[in-house]
Design an enzyme around this catalytic site. Structure first.
Site, PDB file in Angstrom:
ATOM      1  N   SER A 227       0.803  -1.084   0.006  1.00  0.00           N
ATOM      2  CA  SER A 227       0.118   0.083  -0.100  1.00  0.00           C
ATOM      3  C   SER A 227       0.859   1.113   0.106  1.00  0.00           C
ATOM      4  O   SER A 227       1.857   1.230  -1.016  1.00  0.00           O
ATOM      5  CB  SER A 227      -1.074  -0.022   1.058  1.00  0.00           C
ATOM      6  OG  SER A 227      -1.944   0.860   0.989  1.00  0.00           O
ATOM      7  N   ASP A 454      -9.028  -4.332  -5.839  1.00  0.00           N
ATOM      8  CA  ASP A 454      -8.488  -3.731  -4.641  1.00  0.00           C
ATOM      9  C   ASP A 454      -9.326  -2.234  -4.607  1.00  0.00           C
ATOM     10  O   ASP A 454      -9.071  -1.372  -5.550  1.00  0.00           O
ATOM     11  CB  ASP A 454      -6.841  -3.238  -5.125  1.00  0.00           C
ATOM     12  CG  ASP A 454      -6.286  -2.901  -3.606  1.00  0.00           C
ATOM     13  OD1 ASP A 454      -6.949  -2.038  -2.983  1.00  0.00           O
ATOM     14  OD2 ASP A 454      -5.059  -3.428  -3.388  1.00  0.00           O
ATOM     15  N   HIS A 484      -7.518  -5.503  -0.483  1.00  0.00           N
ATOM     16  CA  HIS A 484      -6.437  -4.708  -0.542  1.00  0.00           C
ATOM     17  C   HIS A 484      -5.074  -5.466  -0.572  1.00  0.00           C
ATOM     18  O   HIS A 484      -4.779  -5.855   0.544  1.00  0.00           O
ATOM     19  CB  HIS A 484      -6.624  -3.866   0.662  1.00  0.00           C
ATOM     20  CG  HIS A 484      -5.631  -2.667   0.536  1.00  0.00           C
ATOM     21  ND1 HIS A 484      -5.174  -2.095  -0.542  1.00  0.00           N
ATOM     22  CD2 HIS A 484      -4.497  -2.001   1.453  1.00  0.00           C
ATOM     23  CE1 HIS A 484      -4.374  -1.034  -0.578  1.00  0.00           C
ATOM     24  NE2 HIS A 484      -3.754  -1.071   0.744  1.00  0.00           N
TER      25      HIS A 484
END
Length: 515
Positions: A227, A454, A484
């Site tokens: 991320s 995602d 995610h």
């Protein structure tokens, strides 16, 4: 409400709060001659995590009994003055287990920005057992986070009130109240953390990682960024291309986007995840979907719930109520992982019956609030790092003009994400750039992993990262999945490709697809 730029990756940290126990770290002395690369780390058993790291118990041993060890590294407060004041950077590691020759340290950043790597790594440690055969698994609290000169903005009681506010204002009075709360929060950050605020940019954290590489004794950095950690990895590669070893970027932030573009992309991403959640509920022939008769009915009922909560909150976790903002925040949190779809279904059933407890638990996880009412510094660090990085400053008039576009992208999340563009209003430190620079000519190849489903870092960002890294650097791997991130989904294809690259140095063919 938390800055939506944090929604792109409070992800793994917040999910870990719900699905497993979190942990922490400390220890070490800087050399007296000021050469921080020569410092020796004093590794010790890890203590229980601090409140700023999320609280909880000390990390449990790994399945075969190996202990987590913690230490403290000294880093310059201001990298333009490398022999000036220092700050502590908290580290955690699990040493390589074998068999096979040790490659070095594999440094993890799990995202946020604002997530404590010291508390998160042990939660996922067993998932990285194969990687630990040849690497020491290492993570850290980036500067401004947890035990690493953690940013503090407001007290726990103040944060409870802050997260009860209406963050999706419908009229001028509500807008003024929202803006006032934002300014008060930001003023609290300046009052309580003025010394560290100018020094929490991603470029500062990248320089800390290069110091970490040297202190750990590695000639090259081996890195696993998830991320926001992908942005940090890209910035590191830009600053230190000659020091990149094997690096994986998973759940990829688009480095070319402005905050507005990122928030709009998230609106589309969360709407896609909601569509997929609703379709999955009604397509299960074995059991009747308890929250709607069709996918559209599921979403219509959620929209009606949120509209009702705007004027009539329901009981949440006493004495707090489940507001429209808290419910939206909780629903968004659950869309980060398919493992949270069932709790989301149960939470919606409860809320329709007037009980907001499950959705509030989900919202609390997103905001870094523990069951005992203490907050980690996730939100404070998230805002501080984003506002130090991002040059843009938006106002209410700008958001109002953009609302139709955001609502078109997502009827459920558009307002939520549009209004959160105001997070840096009156921030005391100027932002560094329009967007991150990740161009890395001369770097070793970097594996870039994108997930088609995602919600927080939409799939298109992976290709944008590959292009921005430059010709011959980024190699894209696609996973056709939900949630995610890809590796921690436990998809065998993704894990095999990533493990083969990190352990054996075998780079997959560009465009490889896992499903």
């Amino acid at each position: 409400m938390q800055n939506p730029r944090g929604l792109r990756a409070a992800a793994l940290t917040a999910t870990a709060v719900l699905l497993s126990a979190l942990v922490a770290g400390c220890g070490g002395d800087a050399p007296k001659d000021g050469d921080l690369t020569a410092q020796n780390l004093a590794w010790k058993d890890c203590p229980a995590p601090s409140e700023s790291e999320g609280g909880g118990a000390a990390p449990s041993p790994l399945p075969e009994g190996a202990q987590w060890q913690c230490a403290t590294m000294k880093a310059p407060l201001d990298w333009s003055k490398p022999k000036g004041d220092t700050i502590d950077i908290a580290l955690i590691r699990a040493q390589a287990s074998g068999p096979g020759k040790r490659i070095g340290s594999l440094i993890f950043n799990f995202g946020g920005p604002g997530g404590s790597g010291v508390s998160t790594l042990p939660s996922f440690g067993p998932d990285y057992a194969k990687l630990r055969t040849r690497y020491d698994l290492v993570s850290f609290d980036p500067r401004g986070v947890g035990r690493s000169a953690g940013v503090r903005c407001e007290s726990d009681a103040q944060l409870d009130r802050y997260f009860q506010q209406d963050a999706m204002p419908d009229n001028r009075a509500e807008q003024n109240a929202f803006l006032k709360n934002t300014k008060q929060f930001n003023a609290g950050c300046e009052k309580n953390s003025a010394k560290i605020l100018p020094h929490v940019r991603t470029t500062d954290a990248a320089r800390d990682m290069d110091l970490m590489r040297q202190v750990l004794g590695d000639s090259k950095i081996h890195y696993f960024g998830i991320s926001y950690g992908t942005e940090l990895g890209g910035v590191y590669a830009h600053l230190f291309p000659q020091h990149v070893g094997r690096a994986v970027l998973d759940a990829v932030v688009d480095p070319t986007e402005t905050p507005e573009q990122s928030s709009l992309g998230q609106a589309r991403g969360f709407q896609l995840a909601m569509d997929n959640f609703a379709r999955a509920c009604v397509s299960d022939k074995a059991t009747k979907c308890p929250i709607g008769n069709s996918a559209q009915d599921v979403e219509n009922r959620i929209a009606a719930l949120l509209k009702k909560l705007d004027s009539r909150p329901i009981p949440g976790l006493f004495p707090r109520q489940l507001t429209q903002t808290a419910a939206t925040n909780g629903i968004a949190q659950a869309l980060y992982s398919k493992e949270l779809w069932q709790p989301l279904t149960e939470g919606l059933q409860q809320a329709y019956a007037g009980d907001g407890r499950i959705l509030m638990v989900l919202s609390d996880a997103m905001n870094g609030r523990s069951q005992n009412g203490e907050y980690s510094n996730l939100t404070s660090a998230n805002v501080a790092i984003n506002c130090a990085d991002e040059k843009q400053r938006y106002d209410t008039a700008y958001v109002e003009r953009k609302l139709p576009e955001f609502r078109a992208a997502s009827p459920l999340f558009g307002d939520f994400l549009a209004w959160s563009m105001l997070s840096c209003t009156d921030w005391p430190v100027a932002g560094a750039a329009e967007h991150a620079d990740v161009s890395a000519p001369g770097s070793a190849k970097i594996l870039v992993v994108g997930n088609t489903g995602d919600p927080a870092t939409p799939y298109a960002g992976a290709k944008k990262m590959v292009d921005a890294l430059g010709k011959g650097v980024g190699v894209e791997l696609t996973w056709k999945g939900e949630g995610h991130g890809a590796y921690d989904s436990k998809n065998k294809c993704v894990q095999n490709v990533v493990n083969t690259y990190l352990l054996d140095g075998k780079v997959p063919a560009a465009g490889t697809v896992c499903s």
